[in-house]
Design a protein around this motif. Structure first.
Motif, PDB file in Angstrom:
ATOM      1  N   ASN A 230      -1.613 -16.990 -11.300  1.00  0.00           N
ATOM      2  CA  ASN A 230      -0.426 -16.753 -10.478  1.00  0.00           C
ATOM      3  C   ASN A 230       0.819 -17.359 -11.104  1.00  0.00           C
ATOM      4  O   ASN A 230       1.871 -16.716 -11.194  1.00  0.00           O
ATOM      5  N   LEU A 231       0.727 -18.624 -11.536  1.00  0.00           N
ATOM      6  CA  LEU A 231       1.898 -19.308 -12.078  1.00  0.00           C
ATOM      7  C   LEU A 231       2.363 -18.670 -13.383  1.00  0.00           C
ATOM      8  O   LEU A 231       3.565 -18.434 -13.586  1.00  0.00           O
TER       9      LEU A 231
ATOM     10  N   ASN B  95       3.811 -15.140 -12.794  1.00  0.00           N
ATOM     11  CA  ASN B  95       5.167 -15.225 -12.254  1.00  0.00           C
ATOM     12  C   ASN B  95       6.174 -15.563 -13.338  1.00  0.00           C
ATOM     13  O   ASN B  95       7.272 -14.994 -13.391  1.00  0.00           O
TER      14      ASN B  95
ATOM     15  N   HIS C  12       6.722 -12.541 -15.442  1.00  0.00           N
ATOM     16  CA  HIS C  12       7.400 -11.476 -14.707  1.00  0.00           C
ATOM     17  C   HIS C  12       8.910 -11.714 -14.639  1.00  0.00           C
ATOM     18  O   HIS C  12       9.708 -10.763 -14.749  1.00  0.00           O
ATOM     19  N   TYR C  13       9.306 -12.971 -14.455  1.00  0.00           N
ATOM     20  CA  TYR C  13      10.726 -13.276 -14.287  1.00  0.00           C
ATOM     21  C   TYR C  13      11.391 -13.736 -15.588  1.00  0.00           C
ATOM     22  O   TYR C  13      12.494 -14.280 -15.552  1.00  0.00           O
TER      23      TYR C  13
ATOM     24  N   ARG D  15      10.113 -14.486  -0.383  1.00  0.00           N
ATOM     25  CA  ARG D  15      10.538 -14.121  -1.724  1.00  0.00           C
ATOM     26  C   ARG D  15      12.044 -14.286  -1.814  1.00  0.00           C
ATOM     27  O   ARG D  15      12.770 -14.065  -0.839  1.00  0.00           O
TER      28      ARG D  15
ATOM     29  N   SER E  69       3.533 -10.085 -10.370  1.00  0.00           N
ATOM     30  CA  SER E  69       2.822 -11.246  -9.867  1.00  0.00           C
ATOM     31  C   SER E  69       1.478 -10.836  -9.317  1.00  0.00           C
ATOM     32  O   SER E  69       1.165  -9.694  -9.117  1.00  0.00           O
TER      33      SER E  69
ATOM     34  N   GLY F  40       1.674 -15.345  -3.606  1.00  0.00           N
ATOM     35  CA  GLY F  40       1.155 -15.976  -4.825  1.00  0.00           C
ATOM     36  C   GLY F  40       1.360 -17.468  -4.847  1.00  0.00           C
ATOM     37  O   GLY F  40       0.426 -18.242  -5.094  1.00  0.00           O
ATOM     38  N   LEU F  41       2.591 -17.934  -4.588  1.00  0.00           N
ATOM     39  CA  LEU F  41       2.863 -19.372  -4.628  1.00  0.00           C
ATOM     40  C   LEU F  41       2.241 -20.090  -3.434  1.00  0.00           C
ATOM     41  O   LEU F  41       1.857 -21.261  -3.546  1.00  0.00           O
TER      42      LEU F  41
END
Length: 471
Positions: free
Chosen positions: A348-349, A352, A355-356, A411, A427, A434-435
């Protein structure tokens, strides 16, 4: 609903406290009253002993076998003393005839020996004599004997108001104290019930928000699935007349499949969080080499982002040269945990971060072991931890969004729309869970997670996990 519950709690606090205070006050009253009675009885017995020792006994007509009490000589010196103590004396002959008394008028009460004390009630009748009811007295009657000869009866009386007056005052004081205490407890109960309801209210609000967000997230894919199925059925009816190709149906079914997978992931994530919250999750913990785990995750993520040309690296901080224990060096990055959950956490981390991060950016994962050192003795103690940092050079996160970053379904994008571009680097859930899942896994491993971000420069997530879990 919350106000009604608060009122009920306050009423229960007050009612229970009032009952306890009543029981306590009753016990205090009975104890004080019995103490006062015992005190009066002791005083009466003491007077009986003194008077009995001061009796002047003399023979009748010189006959030593027949004795009598000289009343005038015996009671002459006792009148002032007993009057000061509010005590009255009565002397009766062996036949029950009243011979001497400190009372102005005789009491119409039969004589019967009683050394334990008794309470009698008498009033003055219209004819000037005393009758039963009215005045309360505490009495002790002693039969005076010499050998087998009864010389007479000594009756000692004490006014009962020495008990009733302080008892009434005690009842008033206790009632006033209980009333003030009940009022205080009522006010305190209202305040404390409000404090107790605050976390319940917050949980209820979070539950409402969670339900609304979950409904929103579930409604979107379900609506899209329904739309695509309706289009496919309409095209199928059209195909029967126009002989349309199967390519359109294939594309629509792929969309349905993707949406179904997304819906399945969302349901699984919600189920995972529900199990973590309820504590019913029974995950098996075992030694996990975190360096090998991160290598696997990084390798998987590198296969998903070749077109973005993001530099994804893993940096393992070597142990210090002073560490020579072969066993410790071999398990330098090993902790006790759940392999699958830890894979999910770092997937997940890292996903993310990728992705960003824009094309040409950099994502760096750093793994280090932090040894606990006693500042006084310099000796190592069992608090070693593994620290994992996931840093990127992406768009960053606004400072206003950081406090809510780990909230479920939250989000930064207020439009709450899923990324429709390159889904390969999306994500893990795409639903804002996710977080939240990452935080739940870290807490399940008794660790903590924090985030630092500068908008436009990048974000760093720091996860700290203990080597061994505390029981």
């Amino acid at each position: 609903m919350f106000q009604a519950t608060r009122r009920r709690l306050a009423v229960w606090y007050t009612a229970i406290t009032a009952v306890l205070l009543l029981l306590f006050a009753s016990g205090v009253y009975l104890y004080v009253r019995s103490t006062l009675i015992e005190r009066i009885d002791d005083t009466l017995n003491h007077v009986v002993e003194i008077v009995e020792r001061s009796l002047v006994v003399e023979p009748i007509n010189g006959n030593v076998e027949k004795l009598r009490v000289n009343v005038e000589s015996s009671f002459r010196n006792n009148v002032d003393t007993v009057e000061d103590d509010h005590i009255d004396l009565e002397w009766f002959s062996p036949t029950g005839e009243l011979l001497w008394s400190t009372l102005f008028e005789p009491l119409n009460i039969p004589i019967h020996a009683n050394l334990t004390g008794e309470t009698v009630r008498v009033v003055k009748a219209d004819n000037g004599t005393w009758s039963d009811s009215g005045l309360l007295l505490r009495q002790i009657t002693q039969r005076v004997e010499v050998g087998r000869q009864v010389l007479g009866y000594l009756r000692v009386s004490h006014p009962w108001f020495e008990v009733t007056k302080p008892s009434r005052q005690l009842i008033f004081d206790l009632a006033l104290g209980i009333w003030l205490m009940v009022l205080s407890v009522g006010a305190s109960g209202w305040f404390l019930s409000g404090k107790a309801m605050e976390p319940v209210r917050e949980s209820y609000q979070r539950l409402k928000q969670f339900t609304a967000d979950a409904s929103h997230e579930l409604r979107s894919p379900i609506t899209l699935i329904q739309t695509n199925v309706q289009v496919a059925l309409a095209d199928l009816d059209l195909a029967e007349t126009e002989a349309a190709t199967s390519l359109q149906y294939r594309q629509q079914l792929k969309v349905v499949e993707r949406l179904t997978q997304r819906l399945g992931k969302l349901v699984n994530d919600l189920l995972f969080l529900a199990r973590q919250d309820s504590g019913i999750s029974k995950d098996v913990f075992s030694p996990c080499p975190l360096d090998a785990l991160l290598m696997e995750v990084v390798e998987e993520q590198q296969l998903l982002v070749p077109e973005k040309k993001i530099a994804l690296s893993l940096d393992l901080i070597d142990p210090p040269a002073s560490e020579t224990s072969p066993e410790l060096l071999e398990n330098w990055f090993t902790l006790v945990g759940n392999w699958d959950q830890l894979v999910r956490l770092f997937t997940n981390l890292i996903a993310n971060a990728l992705h960003y991060t824009s094309a040409g950016g950099r994502v760096k994962i750093e793994l280090a072991r932090i040894e606990g050192i006693n500042r006084v003795s310099g000796l190592r103690y069992t608090s070693a931890q593994l620290q994992i940092k996931v840093s990127d050079t992406g768009v960053g996160i606004p400072a206003s969004a950081l406090p809510r970053l780990f909230d479920r379904f939250y989000r930064v994008d207020p439009a709450r729309t899923h990324t429709t571009g390159n889904t390969a680097t999306a994500s893990a859930t795409g639903s804002g869970l996710g977080l939240a899942i990452a935080q739940a896994i870290v807490e399940h491993h008794q660790g903590h997670i924090q985030v630092e971000s500068t908008q436009g420069f990048g974000t760093t997530f720091t996860v700290t996990l203990p080597i061994t879990l505390e029981s």
